[in-house]
Enzyme design. Structure first.
Site, mmCIF file in Angstrom:
data_model
loop_
_atom_site.group_PDB
_atom_site.id
_atom_site.type_symbol
_atom_site.label_atom_id
_atom_site.label_comp_id
_atom_site.label_asym_id
_atom_site.label_seq_id
_atom_site.Cartn_x
_atom_site.Cartn_y
_atom_site.Cartn_z
ATOM 1 N N HIS A 148 0.824 -1.225 0.000
ATOM 2 C CA HIS A 148 0.000 0.000 0.000
ATOM 3 C C HIS A 148 0.856 1.273 0.000
ATOM 4 C CE1 HIS A 148 -2.885 3.057 0.986
ATOM 5 N NE2 HIS A 148 -2.379 3.203 2.195
ATOM 6 N N HIS A 172 3.632 7.007 5.426
ATOM 7 C CA HIS A 172 2.437 7.678 5.957
ATOM 8 C C HIS A 172 1.644 6.870 6.983
ATOM 9 C CE1 HIS A 172 0.101 5.479 2.821
ATOM 10 N NE2 HIS A 172 -0.945 5.712 3.599
ATOM 11 N N ASP A 173 1.781 5.545 6.972
ATOM 12 C CA ASP A 173 1.046 4.731 7.953
ATOM 13 C C ASP A 173 1.935 4.190 9.072
ATOM 14 O OD1 ASP A 173 -1.627 4.886 7.156
ATOM 15 O OD2 ASP A 173 -1.421 3.275 5.672
ATOM 16 N N ASP A 184 -3.357 8.388 -1.373
ATOM 17 C CA ASP A 184 -3.748 7.339 -0.406
ATOM 18 C C ASP A 184 -5.205 6.909 -0.646
ATOM 19 O OD1 ASP A 184 -3.755 5.711 1.892
ATOM 20 O OD2 ASP A 184 -4.205 7.386 3.241
ATOM 21 N N GLU A 218 0.743 5.642 12.525
ATOM 22 C CA GLU A 218 -0.645 5.228 12.804
ATOM 23 C C GLU A 218 -0.733 3.728 13.105
ATOM 24 O OE1 GLU A 218 -3.738 7.068 10.337
ATOM 25 O OE2 GLU A 218 -4.608 5.062 10.112
ATOM 26 N N ASP A 219 0.037 2.934 12.403
ATOM 27 C CA ASP A 219 -0.181 1.479 12.447
ATOM 28 C C ASP A 219 0.971 0.650 12.992
ATOM 29 O OD1 ASP A 219 -2.694 1.841 11.342
ATOM 30 O OD2 ASP A 219 -2.012 1.550 9.281
HETATM 31 N N1 LIG Z 1 -9.475 -0.756 0.409
HETATM 32 C C1 LIG Z 1 -8.728 -1.439 1.285
HETATM 33 N N2 LIG Z 1 -8.325 -0.818 2.430
HETATM 34 C C2 LIG Z 1 -7.562 -1.539 3.291
HETATM 35 C C3 LIG Z 1 -7.193 -2.880 3.024
HETATM 36 N N3 LIG Z 1 -6.416 -3.309 4.044
HETATM 37 C C4 LIG Z 1 -6.288 -2.281 4.893
HETATM 38 N N4 LIG Z 1 -6.979 -1.205 4.466
HETATM 39 C C5 LIG Z 1 -7.060 0.083 5.158
HETATM 40 O O1 LIG Z 1 -8.354 0.158 5.747
HETATM 41 C C6 LIG Z 1 -8.644 1.543 5.992
HETATM 42 C C7 LIG Z 1 -10.093 1.812 5.620
HETATM 43 O O2 LIG Z 1 -10.897 1.022 6.432
HETATM 44 P P1 LIG Z 1 -11.908 1.662 7.441
HETATM 45 O O3 LIG Z 1 -12.642 0.567 8.131
HETATM 46 O O4 LIG Z 1 -12.709 2.697 6.720
HETATM 47 O O5 LIG Z 1 -11.012 2.478 8.459
HETATM 48 P P2 LIG Z 1 -10.155 2.022 9.715
HETATM 49 O O6 LIG Z 1 -9.381 0.772 9.334
HETATM 50 O O7 LIG Z 1 -9.283 3.224 9.938
HETATM 51 O O8 LIG Z 1 -11.094 1.799 10.863
HETATM 52 C C8 LIG Z 1 -7.667 2.352 5.171
HETATM 53 O O9 LIG Z 1 -6.664 2.846 6.049
HETATM 54 P P3 LIG Z 1 -6.692 4.254 6.703
HETATM 55 O O10 LIG Z 1 -5.362 4.541 7.268
HETATM 56 O O11 LIG Z 1 -7.862 4.322 7.612
HETATM 57 O O12 LIG Z 1 -6.834 5.254 5.486
HETATM 58 P P4 LIG Z 1 -7.953 6.279 5.231
HETATM 59 O O13 LIG Z 1 -8.983 5.520 4.475
HETATM 60 O O14 LIG Z 1 -8.365 6.773 6.581
HETATM 61 O O15 LIG Z 1 -7.350 7.348 4.454
HETATM 62 C C9 LIG Z 1 -6.972 1.297 4.296
HETATM 63 O O16 LIG Z 1 -5.625 1.630 4.017
HETATM 64 C C10 LIG Z 1 -7.653 -3.495 1.818
HETATM 65 O O17 LIG Z 1 -7.392 -4.658 1.538
HETATM 66 N N5 LIG Z 1 -8.420 -2.736 0.993
#
Ligand SMILES: Nc1nc2c(ncn2[C@@H]2O[C@H](COP(=O)(O)OP(=O)(O)O)[C@@H](OP(=O)(O)OP(=O)(O)O)[C@H]2O)c(=O)[nH]1
Length: 218
Positions: free
Chosen positions: A75, A101-102, A162, A105-106
């Site tokens: 990613h 960037h993550d 992102d 956070e992660d």
């Molecule tokens: N589409 C997709 N997303 C995945 C996958 N695996 C992990 N993610 C991550 O999941 C987050 C979106 O899921 P949500 O349920 O909406 O949010 P959350 O994880 O923060 O609770 C995104 O991260 P984030 O840091 O929350 O990014 P953002 O959406 O806040 O910018 C994305 O990077 C995958 O297989 N497909």
């Protein structure tokens, strides 16, 4: 077709590619006679590689949410690739921050470490892209909408790339446990965030418009 772009499909994966095939010769003139793009300097190159090294180590046990358990590092590397390949952004700090960037956070990575190892500019961008995971999810999501317009240009670039990566990933393979409604909710929320960052980068915004409209009309 670019090598490695086409993903073989499983039952819940569409055969769509993660990145579009771009016409030949779309590199900016003067970006390098040797067939590729060049970063602004050797220092930029070193910063980006250093970021890739740290991100790979910090994300090494993490997987994406898809059924194939894609390594998480795909990613952040993909976000940086969208910036170079589609947005034509070659700034070292922006690309290093995209890759990192993550990490705060992660993973156990701290903001202090990012600041010390990568400098103030990368730190500022990573900070702007980091959600506070101790907050309830609804609050975190609302804060992204509320603050979207306030970020620096470079932070907006990383945030747009992102979102574009995540939306394409949603179209490619539905994360485990997500139904159609959840996919649409993500697309609708992303629409609200990115609409507050208009005027940042035309290529990214056009690609985002396309995919959001497609996901919302399914
Ligand atoms: N589409 C997709 N997303 C995945 C996958 N695996 C992990 N993610 C991550 O999941 C987050 C979106 O899921 P949500 O349920 O909406 O949010 P959350 O994880 O923060 O609770 C995104 O991260 P984030 O840091 O929350 O990014 P953002 O959406 O806040 O910018 C994305 O990077 C995958 O297989 N497909």
């Amino acid at each position: 077709m670019s090598e490695g772009n086409e993903e073989s499909s499983t039952s819940n994966e569409s055969p769509s590619k993660l990145y579009p095939d771009l016409p030949e010769g779309t590199w900016k003139k003067g970006d390098g006679e040797k067939g590729g793009f060049m970063l602004n300097s050797c220092e930029d190159m070193a910063l980006v590689i250093k970021a890739a090294d740290l991100a790979a180590r910090r994300h090494r046990f993490q997987k994406r949410k898809d059924v194939r358990q894609t390594p998480y590092i795909n990613h952040p590397i993909g976000v940086a690739y969208i910036l170079t390949n589609e947005a034509k952004v070659y700034d070292g700090a922006t690309l290093a921050a995209a890759i990192l960037h993550d990490t705060v956070e992660d993973t156990k990575t701290t903001f202090e470490e990012i600041q010390q190892e990568f400098g103030q500019e990368v730190y500022d961008i990573v900070k702007g892209c980091t959600d506070d995971k101790s907050l309830p999810k609804d609050t975190r999501k609302q804060l992204q909408i509320d603050h979207a317009a306030e970020h620096s240009h470079k932070t907006k670039l990383v945030k747009l790339a992102d979102k574009l990566y995540n939306l394409r990933d949603l179209e490619r393979a539905t994360p485990i446990g997500w139904d159609k409604r959840r996919v649409k909710e993500y697309a609708e929320w992303a629409r609200q965030v990115v609409s507050r960052m208009k005027g940042t980068n035309e290529a990214l915004e056009m690609a985002l418009d396309d995919i959001i409209n497609r996901l919302l009309s399914k």
